[in-house]
Design a protein around this motif. Structure first.
Motif, PDB file in Angstrom:
ATOM      1  N   GLY A 162       0.782  -1.243   0.000  1.00  0.00           N
ATOM      2  CA  GLY A 162       0.000   0.000   0.000  1.00  0.00           C
ATOM      3  C   GLY A 162       0.807   1.281   0.000  1.00  0.00           C
ATOM      4  O   GLY A 162       0.228   2.376   0.093  1.00  0.00           O
ATOM      5  N   MET A 163       2.168   1.204  -0.116  1.00  0.00           N
ATOM      6  CA  MET A 163       2.946   2.455  -0.128  1.00  0.00           C
ATOM      7  C   MET A 163       2.459   3.351  -1.265  1.00  0.00           C
ATOM      8  O   MET A 163       2.427   2.937  -2.416  1.00  0.00           O
ATOM      9  CB  MET A 163       4.435   2.141  -0.335  1.00  0.00           C
ATOM     10  CG  MET A 163       5.263   3.411  -0.558  1.00  0.00           C
ATOM     11  SD  MET A 163       7.039   3.103  -0.679  1.00  0.00           S
ATOM     12  CE  MET A 163       7.184   2.228  -2.222  1.00  0.00           C
ATOM     13  N   ASN A 164       2.055   4.569  -0.906  1.00  0.00           N
ATOM     14  CA  ASN A 164       1.645   5.504  -1.960  1.00  0.00           C
ATOM     15  C   ASN A 164       2.447   6.808  -1.909  1.00  0.00           C
ATOM     16  O   ASN A 164       2.230   7.696  -2.740  1.00  0.00           O
ATOM     17  CB  ASN A 164       0.136   5.777  -1.921  1.00  0.00           C
ATOM     18  CG  ASN A 164      -0.309   6.309  -0.571  1.00  0.00           C
ATOM     19  OD1 ASN A 164       0.499   6.427   0.354  1.00  0.00           O
ATOM     20  ND2 ASN A 164      -1.577   6.635  -0.458  1.00  0.00           N
ATOM     21  N   ARG A 165       3.375   6.921  -0.957  1.00  0.00           N
ATOM     22  CA  ARG A 165       4.277   8.080  -0.913  1.00  0.00           C
ATOM     23  C   ARG A 165       5.676   7.579  -0.605  1.00  0.00           C
ATOM     24  O   ARG A 165       5.844   6.658   0.191  1.00  0.00           O
ATOM     25  CB  ARG A 165       3.893   9.048   0.210  1.00  0.00           C
ATOM     26  CG  ARG A 165       2.581   9.727   0.004  1.00  0.00           C
ATOM     27  CD  ARG A 165       2.287  10.687   1.142  1.00  0.00           C
ATOM     28  NE  ARG A 165       0.975  11.249   0.946  1.00  0.00           N
ATOM     29  CZ  ARG A 165       0.712  12.261   0.152  1.00  0.00           C
ATOM     30  NH1 ARG A 165       1.681  12.864  -0.501  1.00  0.00           N
ATOM     31  NH2 ARG A 165      -0.514  12.699   0.010  1.00  0.00           N
ATOM     32  N   ALA A 166       6.660   8.239  -1.221  1.00  0.00           N
ATOM     33  CA  ALA A 166       8.041   7.853  -0.933  1.00  0.00           C
ATOM     34  C   ALA A 166       8.869   9.107  -0.746  1.00  0.00           C
ATOM     35  O   ALA A 166       8.655  10.116  -1.416  1.00  0.00           O
ATOM     36  CB  ALA A 166       8.597   7.012  -2.079  1.00  0.00           C
ATOM     37  N   SER A 167       9.801   9.024   0.194  1.00  0.00           N
ATOM     38  CA  SER A 167      10.713  10.132   0.450  1.00  0.00           C
ATOM     39  C   SER A 167      12.125   9.638   0.124  1.00  0.00           C
ATOM     40  O   SER A 167      12.596   8.672   0.722  1.00  0.00           O
ATOM     41  CB  SER A 167      10.602  10.553   1.911  1.00  0.00           C
ATOM     42  OG  SER A 167      11.446  11.639   2.136  1.00  0.00           O
ATOM     43  N   ILE A 168      12.747  10.284  -0.849  1.00  0.00           N
ATOM     44  CA  ILE A 168      14.002   9.775  -1.399  1.00  0.00           C
ATOM     45  C   ILE A 168      15.166  10.619  -0.890  1.00  0.00           C
ATOM     46  O   ILE A 168      15.195  11.843  -1.076  1.00  0.00           O
ATOM     47  CB  ILE A 168      13.936   9.848  -2.941  1.00  0.00           C
ATOM     48  CG1 ILE A 168      12.746   9.014  -3.430  1.00  0.00           C
ATOM     49  CG2 ILE A 168      15.227   9.385  -3.582  1.00  0.00           C
ATOM     50  CD1 ILE A 168      12.279   9.425  -4.795  1.00  0.00           C
TER      51      ILE A 168
END
Ligand SMILES: C[S@@+](CC[C@H](N)C(=O)[O-])C[C@H]1O[C@@H](n2cnc3c(N)ncnc32)[C@H](O)[C@@H]1O
Ligand code: SF4
Length: 451
Positions: A162-168
């Protein structure tokens, strides 16, 4: 006097003030408030209100010299496997305490490096959290991603959960700057990671950059910004490098003679900010930029921006449950931090107790000042009627502080009957201005510089 000299004369380069991701800040926490309070607060949560959940993964394969996050290096997965077992045990303890029917509105995995987990551990951890606090229908799941420590299989596992946001994590793309912070990360690797995330359907991407790093010049930072623009993130966090070697021992590897001085730091931050504005990003709070369509920007425009331990957020869940070593929970009655060292955290959970080791019980005055500080950090405006509506007559008790700020910061602020506002030119002073509302500011903590 130039603008920089005016800011300098107001203490911009000398002040050591918190970033106010919480109020009171963590150095104020005391060991008087620990797991009994945590247990009592968790058992009395309102099941009708979805909660946010934070899971801390304190492991990295490489330890970047600049990093001030709480993490430890490992070359094998065996400590990660044991830690996962402890997280499962912590979740089992929490299950026995929480009221039935509680839902999870947001889940964030941070670190350290959550993407050190191989796919099968990603599924195990996600399932363990969801089985104890099932997600609400519109839940969101964000993860901090190190592009050098992730692959398609891990991204697929996270997306399937369900990951819908990522911080790179990026920091800076210049090879000399990267070498001087012990973090080699080629642009191609980062671009492939961004492409893989988008292909997996993760469409909300944040990138972390840091200014004030050794050997960073305006030309090098401009080149980094150009590369970030190619990646086209939705949000950018631009943190000032916090050089705190007394807290983060690995920063002793940083060559202090190569660090830009305060004036150069200020110019680096201004240069990057104006390039982001020219590229269509809106400045958010003290250190973020977001595209107009991004939720953070929408929240900022409608006065719904909030600040929590992860920084700026549109998250409105009033309760944050922190899992893992060093994680902080924000509970209705106060904050509780789990034992910071992994060994101490594990010992507590193995003994069948929650891992809270220090914290702070909110007084009504704390809640009022916390909201005033949050308004300034998020909106650059302290809305006086809104504060009075929420807190009643005690809000008027802050009036002398508003006046002191107006006197001290003159042309950088506006004070009217309805609001104290920080002007665009005064934004670099925001943390210093917010600290005027901090009743614990003499608590003796040693913070990083304000600029
Ligand atoms: C947990 S770390 C990043 C996640 C992941 N491990 C990575 O390296 O990509 C979160 C962010 O904190 C910021 N950070 C860490 N140490 C810092 C420092 N000393 N000063 C300012 N920002 C820092 C960096 O921008 C970093 O990307
Ligand atoms: S920046 Fe990320 S990878 Fe580097 S030490 Fe910090 S948490 Fe670990």
């Amino acid at each position: 006097m130039t603008q920089m000299q005016r800011l300098e004369s107001l203490g911009l380069f000398d002040a050591r003030v918190p970033r106010y991701t919480s109020y009171p800040t963590a150095p104020v926490f005391s060991t008087d408030t620990g797991s009994p309070f945590q247990t009592e607060q968790l058992s009395n949560l309102d099941p009708a209100q979805p909660v946010s959940v934070y899971v801390h993964i304190p492991f990295c394969e490489r330890l970047c010299w600049f990093c001030a996050c709480r993490t430890q290096g490992t070359k094998t997965l065996s400590p990660v496997e044991s830690y996962l077992e402890t997280l499962e045990a912590e979740l089992a303890l929490i299950r026995s305490i929480l009221p039935r029917g509680l839902r999870m509105g947001r889940l964030h995995w941070g670190g350290g490096t959550p993407t050190i987990l191989p796919p099968q551990m990603i599924h195990r951890l996600a399932q363990a959290v969801k089985s104890v606090i099932p997600p609400s229908e519109d839940w969101e799941f964000s993860v901090e991603i190190d592009p050098t420590m992730v692959d398609r299989d891990k991204i697929a596992a996270l997306a399937a959960e369900g990951m819908n946001r990522a911080s790179i994590g990026i920091q800076d793309f210049d090879p000399l700057v990267q070498a001087s912070i012990g973090r080699i990360q080629p642009f191609d690797v980062t671009r492939d990671c961004v492409n893989d995330l988008r292909e997996a359907g993760v469409n909300s991407l944040n990138t972390d950059l840091v200014y004030g790093l050794p050997h960073q010049t305006e030309a090098r930072l401009i080149d980094t910004v150009d590369k970030v623009r190619i990646l086209a993130p939705d949000r950018i966090a631009l943190f000032g490098y916090a050089h705190v070697p007394w807290m983060s021992k690995r920063q002793k590897l940083i060559d202090e003679t190569a660090l830009p001085d305060e004036r150069a730091r200020y110019r680096l931050a201004e240069t990057a900010a104006s390039l982001f504005s020219e590229s269509g990003f809106t400045p958010i709070g003290i250190d973020h930029f977001a595209r107009p369509a991004d939720e953070l920007c929408q929240a900022a425009w409608s006065g719904r921006l909030r600040r929590n331990f992860q920084g700026y957020t549109a998250d409105h869940c009033p309760v944050l449950i922190g899992l893992g070593a060093s994680s902080i929970s924000r509970l209705p009655g106060g904050y509780v931090q789990n034992a910071p060292a992994t060994a101490a955290y594990t010992q507590r959970i193995d003994a069948g107790k929650l891992a809270g080791s220090r914290g702070h019980v909110f007084s009504p005055e704390d809640l009022l000042r916390a909201r005033a500080i949050e308004m300034l950090m998020c909106d650059m405006t302290l809305n006086i009627p809104a504060l009075e509506a929420e807190f009643g007559p005690p809000a008027a008790g802050l009036a002398p502080i508003h006046r002191q700020i107006a006197n001290r910061f003159g042309a950088f602020v506006d004070l009217g009957d309805n609001a104290l506002s920080i002007r665009r030119s005064g934004r670099p002073l925001t943390r210093i201005i917010a600290s005027a509302y901090d009743a614990y500011s003499e608590a003796g903590a040693h913070y990083s510089q304000a600029s």
